[in-house]
Design a protein around this motif. Structure first.
Motif, mmCIF file in Angstrom:
data_model
loop_
_atom_site.group_PDB
_atom_site.id
_atom_site.type_symbol
_atom_site.label_atom_id
_atom_site.label_comp_id
_atom_site.label_asym_id
_atom_site.label_seq_id
_atom_site.Cartn_x
_atom_site.Cartn_y
_atom_site.Cartn_z
ATOM 1 N N TRP A 143 0.824 -1.203 -0.113
ATOM 2 C CA TRP A 143 -0.086 0.072 0.079
ATOM 3 C C TRP A 143 0.701 1.238 -0.054
ATOM 4 O O TRP A 143 0.448 2.158 -0.728
ATOM 5 N N TYR A 150 -8.049 -5.666 5.407
ATOM 6 C CA TYR A 150 -7.446 -6.838 5.237
ATOM 7 C C TYR A 150 -7.724 -8.175 5.756
ATOM 8 O O TYR A 150 -8.259 -8.141 6.907
ATOM 9 N N GLU A 159 -8.680 -17.303 -0.769
ATOM 10 C CA GLU A 159 -10.063 -17.504 -0.873
ATOM 11 C C GLU A 159 -11.026 -18.123 -0.033
ATOM 12 O O GLU A 159 -11.925 -17.545 0.336
ATOM 13 N N GLU A 183 -10.207 -0.818 -4.766
ATOM 14 C CA GLU A 183 -10.030 -1.804 -5.815
ATOM 15 C C GLU A 183 -8.542 -1.973 -5.832
ATOM 16 O O GLU A 183 -7.943 -3.240 -5.879
ATOM 17 N N ASP A 184 -7.704 -0.821 -6.243
ATOM 18 C CA ASP A 184 -6.326 -1.080 -6.671
ATOM 19 C C ASP A 184 -5.602 -1.550 -5.444
ATOM 20 O O ASP A 184 -4.752 -2.081 -5.492
ATOM 21 N N GLN A 212 -6.449 -3.046 -2.601
ATOM 22 C CA GLN A 212 -6.828 -4.408 -2.314
ATOM 23 C C GLN A 212 -6.138 -5.411 -3.174
ATOM 24 O O GLN A 212 -5.767 -6.445 -2.854
ATOM 25 N N GLN A 213 -6.173 -5.168 -4.633
ATOM 26 C CA GLN A 213 -5.292 -5.878 -5.447
ATOM 27 C C GLN A 213 -3.916 -6.108 -5.044
ATOM 28 O O GLN A 213 -3.451 -6.886 -5.241
ATOM 29 N N ALA A 214 -3.494 -5.042 -4.761
ATOM 30 C CA ALA A 214 -1.827 -4.747 -4.484
ATOM 31 C C ALA A 214 -1.504 -5.611 -3.238
ATOM 32 O O ALA A 214 -0.486 -5.977 -3.429
ATOM 33 N N ALA A 238 -3.373 -8.286 -2.487
ATOM 34 C CA ALA A 238 -3.382 -9.485 -2.503
ATOM 35 C C ALA A 238 -2.142 -9.896 -3.393
ATOM 36 O O ALA A 238 -1.715 -11.157 -3.251
ATOM 37 N N ASP A 239 -1.888 -9.423 -4.395
ATOM 38 C CA ASP A 239 -0.704 -9.603 -5.200
ATOM 39 C C ASP A 239 0.618 -9.577 -4.775
ATOM 40 O O ASP A 239 1.479 -10.496 -4.915
ATOM 41 N N ASN A 240 0.929 -8.835 -3.675
ATOM 42 C CA ASN A 240 2.119 -8.629 -2.860
ATOM 43 C C ASN A 240 2.206 -9.441 -1.514
ATOM 44 O O ASN A 240 3.339 -9.683 -1.019
ATOM 45 N N PRO A 286 -8.858 -9.881 -1.220
ATOM 46 C CA PRO A 286 -9.545 -8.667 -1.225
ATOM 47 C C PRO A 286 -10.531 -8.596 -0.584
ATOM 48 O O PRO A 286 -11.431 -9.823 -0.443
#
Length: 363
Positions: A56, A122, A263, A330-331, A333-335, A337-339, A344
């Motif tokens: 973030w 989170y 998930e 959204e951006d 939360q995806q960041a 999730a990716d890192n 999300p």
């Protein structure tokens, strides 16, 4: 509540004329190149959020190149303490504020008589991590897990563990259970789960400070992970995003066992009710640890952002509002999730969180 490192809040506002928006604090939506935000924002709290906060911070600072965000992973208790005392303008916590120790009243006083805002940011499984040579697929029922951490199951070839793992070659070695030595929201969530689903085996209730002697204590999420990594025959609990290559136990749910995937963790938040203490500005949940629904991993932490609903210092308020808005977007939360491997927020919950953050007033 443990002692915490006090960080000052240094901020300079170089023409912070536009209110931060959900695009990461920029007024133009052009990846922040014309952002009016500047200064340094210091916060801290839950160490479980450390990897996500790194993502973030990077995303927000890229969109707002004149801003520096620092996050000190001192633990949930330390973060709440520093927010209430005024050391942090925002905090991260793995449990929501209550008045069990007067924290909610303290936060309200810190926010000039207004109840603080609390929004989930989170969702991640608390993995039961282990270092056990020759065992790649460990399964643990709730009662067995509780017995291990209560100190009643002390060897890996105990009949209770063998019953959960009929095909495993369990060694006749002593178990080294590793717990958090600092005040921890992760511990609070973990012990809440144990006391809810295995109350006969875990009789110590929900606590943020480890209540019993024995085993090995380690500070912070990274400390627990390091202790289990370096200790043969060890088992611990930590945010799954920081578990690395350690084994992760599948936990009994209904008639099966579930692994700690993002998930599976996200699903429990969708089936859990809002807390009785939830308000228009406090979006807090009581997790349904007793679910028997397949595909749901039950040991989950839902972390929160804590802030004030208004800031008299416009520069401070703009930074807090902009950063929190990016996190729940959204951006953002995806960041994470990716890192960081988190899940999300479900769209319906993210929408509610965004509306609360958007309601922060400044100046």
């Amino acid at each position: 509540m443990g002692a915490a490192l006090v960080l000052g809040f240094g901020l300079t506002a170089c023409g912070a004329a536009n209110e931060a928006t959900g695009d990461g604090g920029t007024g133009s939506g052009d990846n922040g190149q014309s952002s009016s935000l500047s200064g340094t924002l210091n916060g801290g709290g839950a160490s479980s959020q450390e990897a996500a906060q790194g993502a973030w911070r990077a995303g927000f600072q890229q969109a707002n190149p004149e801003v520096t965000v620092n996050y000190d992973p001192i633990g949930s208790g330390g973060g709440r303490e520093q927010f209430i005392s005024g050391g942090f303008p925002f905090a991260g916590s793995d449990s929501y504020l209550t008045n069990d120790e007067g924290e909610l009243d303290g936060a309200t006083e810190r926010c000039d008589g207004q109840a603080p805002i609390e929004v989930p940011n989170y969702v991640s499984p608390i993995a039961v991590i282990y270092n056990l040579d020759g065992v790649d697929d460990l399964q643990l029922s709730p009662d067995t897990l509780a017995g291990i951490f209560a100190g009643d199951i002390t060897t890996w070839d105990d009949p209770a563990i063998a019953e959960d793992n009929p095909d495993a070659d369990l060694p006749a070695e002593d178990i080294n259970p590793v717990h958090r030595s600092d005040e921890s929201g992760t511990t609070g969530n973990f012990t809440n789960y144990l006391s809810t689903v295995a109350g006969d085996a875990w009789t110590h209730g929900e606590v943020e400070t480890w209540p019993i002697k024995g085993g090995e204590g380690a500070s912070g999420t990274s400390g627990v992970v390091a202790a289990v990594t370096n200790g043969a025959n060890s088992i611990g609990y930590a945010d799954a995003s920081q578990a690395g290559d350690l084994g992760k136990a599948a936990i009994g749910v209904g008639d099966g066992f579930e692994l700690p995937t993002p998930e599976a963790a996200a699903k429990i938040l969708e089936v859990s009710p809002e807390s009785d203490t939830a308000t228009d500005t406090e979006l807090v949940y009581d997790l349904d640890y007793t679910t028997e629904e397949a595909g749901v991993y039950p040991i989950v932490l839902s972390s929160y952002l804590i802030a004030c609903p208004s800031y008299s210092d416009k520069a401070e308020g703009d930074l807090v509002k902009g950063y929190l808005s990016y996190i729940v977007s959204e951006d953002g939360q995806q960041a994470a999730a990716d890192n960081a491997g988190s899940a999300p927020l479900p769209a319906s919950i993210a929408e509610k969180a965004q509306a609360i953050v958007d309601g922060i007033t400044v100046g």
